[in-house]
Design a protein around this motif. Structure first.
Motif, PDB file in Angstrom:
ATOM      1  N   VAL A  89       0.865  -1.180   0.000  1.00  0.00           N
ATOM      2  CA  VAL A  89       0.000   0.000   0.000  1.00  0.00           C
ATOM      3  C   VAL A  89       0.898   1.226   0.000  1.00  0.00           C
ATOM      4  CG1 VAL A  89      -1.761   1.300   1.231  1.00  0.00           C
ATOM      5  CG2 VAL A  89      -1.839  -1.207   1.208  1.00  0.00           C
ATOM      6  N   ILE A  90       0.675   2.117  -0.935  1.00  0.00           N
ATOM      7  CA  ILE A  90       1.461   3.348  -1.012  1.00  0.00           C
ATOM      8  C   ILE A  90       0.883   4.344  -0.008  1.00  0.00           C
ATOM      9  CG2 ILE A  90       2.185   5.261  -2.480  1.00  0.00           C
ATOM     10  CD1 ILE A  90       1.976   3.382  -4.861  1.00  0.00           C
ATOM     11  N   SER A  91       1.703   4.786   0.929  1.00  0.00           N
ATOM     12  CA  SER A  91       1.256   5.722   1.960  1.00  0.00           C
ATOM     13  C   SER A  91       1.463   7.153   1.487  1.00  0.00           C
ATOM     14  CB  SER A  91       2.036   5.484   3.262  1.00  0.00           C
ATOM     15  OG  SER A  91       1.799   4.181   3.747  1.00  0.00           O
ATOM     16  N   TYR A  92       0.386   7.926   1.545  1.00  0.00           N
ATOM     17  CA  TYR A  92       0.464   9.338   1.186  1.00  0.00           C
ATOM     18  C   TYR A  92       0.396  10.179   2.458  1.00  0.00           C
ATOM     19  CZ  TYR A  92      -0.614   7.653  -3.511  1.00  0.00           C
ATOM     20  OH  TYR A  92      -0.593   6.995  -4.716  1.00  0.00           O
ATOM     21  N   GLY A  93       0.811  11.403   2.368  1.00  0.00           N
ATOM     22  CA  GLY A  93       0.753  12.302   3.512  1.00  0.00           C
ATOM     23  C   GLY A  93       1.923  12.099   4.453  1.00  0.00           C
ATOM     24  N   LEU A  94       2.253  13.151   5.172  1.00  0.00           N
ATOM     25  CA  LEU A  94       3.369  13.093   6.107  1.00  0.00           C
ATOM     26  C   LEU A  94       2.959  12.365   7.379  1.00  0.00           C
ATOM     27  CD1 LEU A  94       4.695  16.751   5.755  1.00  0.00           C
ATOM     28  CD2 LEU A  94       5.684  14.671   4.766  1.00  0.00           C
ATOM     29  N   PRO A  95       3.892  11.629   8.004  1.00  0.00           N
ATOM     30  CA  PRO A  95       3.565  11.002   9.293  1.00  0.00           C
ATOM     31  C   PRO A  95       3.362  12.061  10.365  1.00  0.00           C
ATOM     32  CG  PRO A  95       5.892  10.698   8.757  1.00  0.00           C
ATOM     33  CD  PRO A  95       5.256  11.311   7.555  1.00  0.00           C
ATOM     34  N   LEU A  96       2.234  11.961  11.067  1.00  0.00           N
ATOM     35  CA  LEU A  96       1.885  12.942  12.095  1.00  0.00           C
ATOM     36  C   LEU A  96       2.223  12.456  13.496  1.00  0.00           C
ATOM     37  CD1 LEU A  96      -1.622  14.065  10.787  1.00  0.00           C
ATOM     38  CD2 LEU A  96       0.601  15.129  10.341  1.00  0.00           C
ATOM     39  N   ALA A  97       2.104  11.140  13.723  1.00  0.00           N
ATOM     40  CA  ALA A  97       2.344  10.611  15.065  1.00  0.00           C
ATOM     41  C   ALA A  97       2.625   9.118  14.955  1.00  0.00           C
ATOM     42  CB  ALA A  97       1.139  10.856  15.971  1.00  0.00           C
ATOM     43  N   ARG A  98       3.491   8.667  15.825  1.00  0.00           N
ATOM     44  CA  ARG A  98       3.757   7.229  15.923  1.00  0.00           C
ATOM     45  C   ARG A  98       2.838   6.655  16.999  1.00  0.00           C
ATOM     46  NH1 ARG A  98       9.713   4.382  16.595  1.00  0.00           N
ATOM     47  NH2 ARG A  98       9.001   2.197  16.522  1.00  0.00           N
ATOM     48  N   VAL A  99       2.101   5.613  16.636  1.00  0.00           N
ATOM     49  CA  VAL A  99       1.089   5.040  17.524  1.00  0.00           C
ATOM     50  C   VAL A  99       1.340   3.541  17.657  1.00  0.00           C
ATOM     51  CG1 VAL A  99      -1.371   4.734  17.970  1.00  0.00           C
ATOM     52  CG2 VAL A  99      -0.570   6.768  16.730  1.00  0.00           C
ATOM     53  N   LYS A 100       1.509   3.091  18.887  1.00  0.00           N
ATOM     54  CA  LYS A 100       1.690   1.665  19.144  1.00  0.00           C
ATOM     55  C   LYS A 100       0.386   1.119  19.732  1.00  0.00           C
ATOM     56  CE  LYS A 100       5.733   0.294  20.534  1.00  0.00           C
ATOM     57  NZ  LYS A 100       6.934  -0.057  21.372  1.00  0.00           N
ATOM     58  N   VAL A 101      -0.097   0.035  19.128  1.00  0.00           N
ATOM     59  CA  VAL A 101      -1.408  -0.530  19.482  1.00  0.00           C
ATOM     60  C   VAL A 101      -1.238  -1.981  19.921  1.00  0.00           C
ATOM     61  CG1 VAL A 101      -3.741  -1.056  18.643  1.00  0.00           C
ATOM     62  CG2 VAL A 101      -2.525   0.959  17.785  1.00  0.00           C
ATOM     63  N   ILE A 102      -1.946  -2.352  20.988  1.00  0.00           N
ATOM     64  CA  ILE A 102      -2.003  -3.752  21.417  1.00  0.00           C
ATOM     65  C   ILE A 102      -3.458  -4.193  21.439  1.00  0.00           C
ATOM     66  CG2 ILE A 102      -1.697  -5.345  23.370  1.00  0.00           C
ATOM     67  CD1 ILE A 102       0.845  -3.910  24.093  1.00  0.00           C
ATOM     68  N   ALA A 103      -3.732  -5.348  20.865  1.00  0.00           N
ATOM     69  CA  ALA A 103      -5.055  -5.972  20.939  1.00  0.00           C
ATOM     70  C   ALA A 103      -4.891  -7.315  21.628  1.00  0.00           C
ATOM     71  CB  ALA A 103      -5.651  -6.152  19.548  1.00  0.00           C
ATOM     72  N   SER A 104      -5.660  -7.536  22.711  1.00  0.00           N
ATOM     73  CA  SER A 104      -5.475  -8.757  23.499  1.00  0.00           C
ATOM     74  C   SER A 104      -6.797  -9.253  24.056  1.00  0.00           C
ATOM     75  CB  SER A 104      -4.500  -8.486  24.653  1.00  0.00           C
ATOM     76  OG  SER A 104      -4.347  -9.632  25.472  1.00  0.00           O
ATOM     77  N   ASN A 105      -7.005 -10.550  23.953  1.00  0.00           N
ATOM     78  CA  ASN A 105      -8.110 -11.233  24.631  1.00  0.00           C
ATOM     79  C   ASN A 105      -7.512 -11.876  25.881  1.00  0.00           C
ATOM     80  OD1 ASN A 105      -9.889 -13.330  25.542  1.00  0.00           O
ATOM     81  ND2 ASN A 105     -10.888 -13.359  23.540  1.00  0.00           N
ATOM     82  N   VAL A 106      -8.004 -11.485  27.061  1.00  0.00           N
ATOM     83  CA  VAL A 106      -7.409 -11.969  28.310  1.00  0.00           C
ATOM     84  C   VAL A 106      -8.212 -13.124  28.920  1.00  0.00           C
ATOM     85  CG1 VAL A 106      -6.189  -9.842  28.863  1.00  0.00           C
ATOM     86  CG2 VAL A 106      -8.568 -10.115  29.603  1.00  0.00           C
ATOM     87  N   GLU A 107      -9.110 -13.709  28.164  1.00  0.00           N
ATOM     88  CA  GLU A 107      -9.863 -14.921  28.555  1.00  0.00           C
ATOM     89  C   GLU A 107     -10.470 -14.803  29.962  1.00  0.00           C
ATOM     90  OE1 GLU A 107      -9.569 -19.786  28.384  1.00  0.00           O
ATOM     91  OE2 GLU A 107      -7.740 -18.629  28.615  1.00  0.00           O
ATOM     92  N   PHE A 108     -11.612 -14.142  30.003  1.00  0.00           N
ATOM     93  CA  PHE A 108     -12.349 -13.974  31.263  1.00  0.00           C
ATOM     94  C   PHE A 108     -11.517 -13.269  32.341  1.00  0.00           C
ATOM     95  CE2 PHE A 108     -13.894 -17.877  29.224  1.00  0.00           C
ATOM     96  CZ  PHE A 108     -15.213 -17.509  28.972  1.00  0.00           C
ATOM     97  N   GLY A 109     -10.580 -12.437  31.901  1.00  0.00           N
ATOM     98  CA  GLY A 109      -9.749 -11.698  32.850  1.00  0.00           C
ATOM     99  C   GLY A 109      -8.567 -12.470  33.388  1.00  0.00           C
ATOM    100  N   GLU A 110      -8.407 -13.756  33.010  1.00  0.00           N
ATOM    101  CA  GLU A 110      -7.340 -14.578  33.577  1.00  0.00           C
ATOM    102  C   GLU A 110      -5.945 -14.101  33.159  1.00  0.00           C
ATOM    103  OE1 GLU A 110      -7.675 -17.006  35.799  1.00  0.00           O
ATOM    104  OE2 GLU A 110      -9.835 -16.616  35.851  1.00  0.00           O
TER     105      GLU A 110
END
Length: 357
Positions: free
Chosen positions: A127-148
């Motif tokens: 994918v060709i990225s257009y536009g200047l980078p504005l911010a670096r963002v680190k993302v985590i997605a996690s399923n913690v299985e009923f909070g365990e």
């Protein structure tokens, strides 16, 4: 003596028998019946039947994948393992060749090719990225299985210092632990405060507004984050799993995620969580198409890394159902992190928010 004699009679001296006339003209020989093809040996018959049986499941699932449908049970469940179905398809081809059945061998080649083709959508996406980078963002997605897995996730967040954390199956105790521990680093959040798998939360280092929730059996909160002065749509996804008996509900809830992203067709967007679907599921691909989204893992050439299941029976993880989907972001890196206590791996995506083109 007349020379038109065409046969000769041979008198046997010993028995006094007269032999039948022998025709000396090959052209007048009477052709015999054509030789029959030898019957299939029992061993080859068994081999051919085995090859045919091995082809049934790969052929069915590959056909549904090609027709862009999730159909009904057991297809959605088997689609999760589609790339692995190349194993029985390849074995069927070997058995068909050993049985010397040309038609069956040809069909086996077709099925193996169709099953192997399923890997094509997982190739790196350019994918060709257009536009200047504005911010670096680190993302985590996690399923913690009923909070365990809450304690393990807390350690990961401390180590990785993300700006956004999407947590599925986060009960009230999980929500309380996360919000108290990261009150300074991630002070903003949107949550569905329920017990068990129905609870969930989005933690943010950026101010949040426009809280919303997609109606579903398990919590799917969303909000708008202000990142570098740009409004970014955030949505946690966690539909029901496609277990037998609730495939229609699974499709319906993924359809609601699709409607939510389609309602906001422009601007930066992050949709992350446990989708209970891989890129081989038509309902998941419909979300990508509706929102103009890309799977960050595919962009980083990591889309074959399985995230589930990581505990329970002695079965290795075999499918990626946890995703970070992006729009107007470029992808620096994607990693998969073990979360002891949970049956899912977490997805960490290191991104750059891009400005207008």
């Amino acid at each position: 003596m007349d020379r038109v004699q065409t046969a000769q009679t041979v008198q046997t001296a010993e028995h006094g028998e007269t032999a039948e006339p022998v025709n000396s003209s090959p052209a007048e020989a009477t052709p015999g019946p054509a030789p029959e093809s030898p019957p299939l040996r029992p061993r080859h018959r068994f081999t051919a039947w085995a090859a045919g049986l091995l082809l049934v499941v790969p052929a069915l699932v590959a056909a549904c994948r090609a027709l862009d449908t999730d159909a009904m049970t057991p297809v959605p469940q088997l689609l999760s393992a589609l790339p692995w179905l190349t194993v029985p398809a390849a074995l069927a081809l070997l058995l068909a060749a050993a049985a010397r059945r040309r038609v069956l061998t040809f069909v086996s080649v077709l099925v193996l090719g169709a099953t192997a083709w399923s890997a094509v959508p997982y190739m790196p996406q350019t994918v060709i990225s257009y536009g200047l980078p504005l911010a670096r963002v680190k993302v985590i997605a996690s399923n913690v299985e009923f909070g365990e897995g809450t304690g393990s996730l807390i350690e990961v967040v401390r180590r990785e210092s993300p700006q956004l954390v999407f947590v599925s199956e986060c009960d009230r105790a999980c929500r309380s632990a996360l919000t108290q521990t990261f009150a300074d680093a991630l002070p903003h959040y949107a949550a569905v405060e329920e017990e068990g798998s129905a609870g969930s939360i989005v933690l943010s280092a950026y101010p949040l507004r426009d809280w919303r929730m997609i109606p579903a059996a398990m919590g799917m909160p969303g909000a708008t984050a202000d990142i570098a002065g740009v409004p970014v749509q955030l949505q946690l996804a966690h539909p029901l799993p496609p277990v037998p008996g609730q495939v229609s509900r699974w499709k319906r809830e993924l359809g609601r995620v699709k409607e939510a992203v389609a309602a906001r067709p422009t601007g930066p967007m992050l949709v992350a969580g446990d989708f209970n679907a891989s890129q081989d599921h038509a309902a998941f691909r419909a979300i990508l198409a509706a929102g103009g989204l890309q799977d960050a893992a595919r962009r980083a050439d990591e889309s074959r890394r399985p995230t589930w299941p990581t505990e329970g029976p002695p079965l290795p993880p075999f499918v990626q159902i946890d995703h970070v989907l992006v729009r107007d972001f470029s992808v620096r890196e994607v990693r998969f992190l073990d979360i002891p206590g949970s049956d899912h791996r977490a997805v960490l995506a290191d991104l750059d928010l891009r400005g207008p083109r």
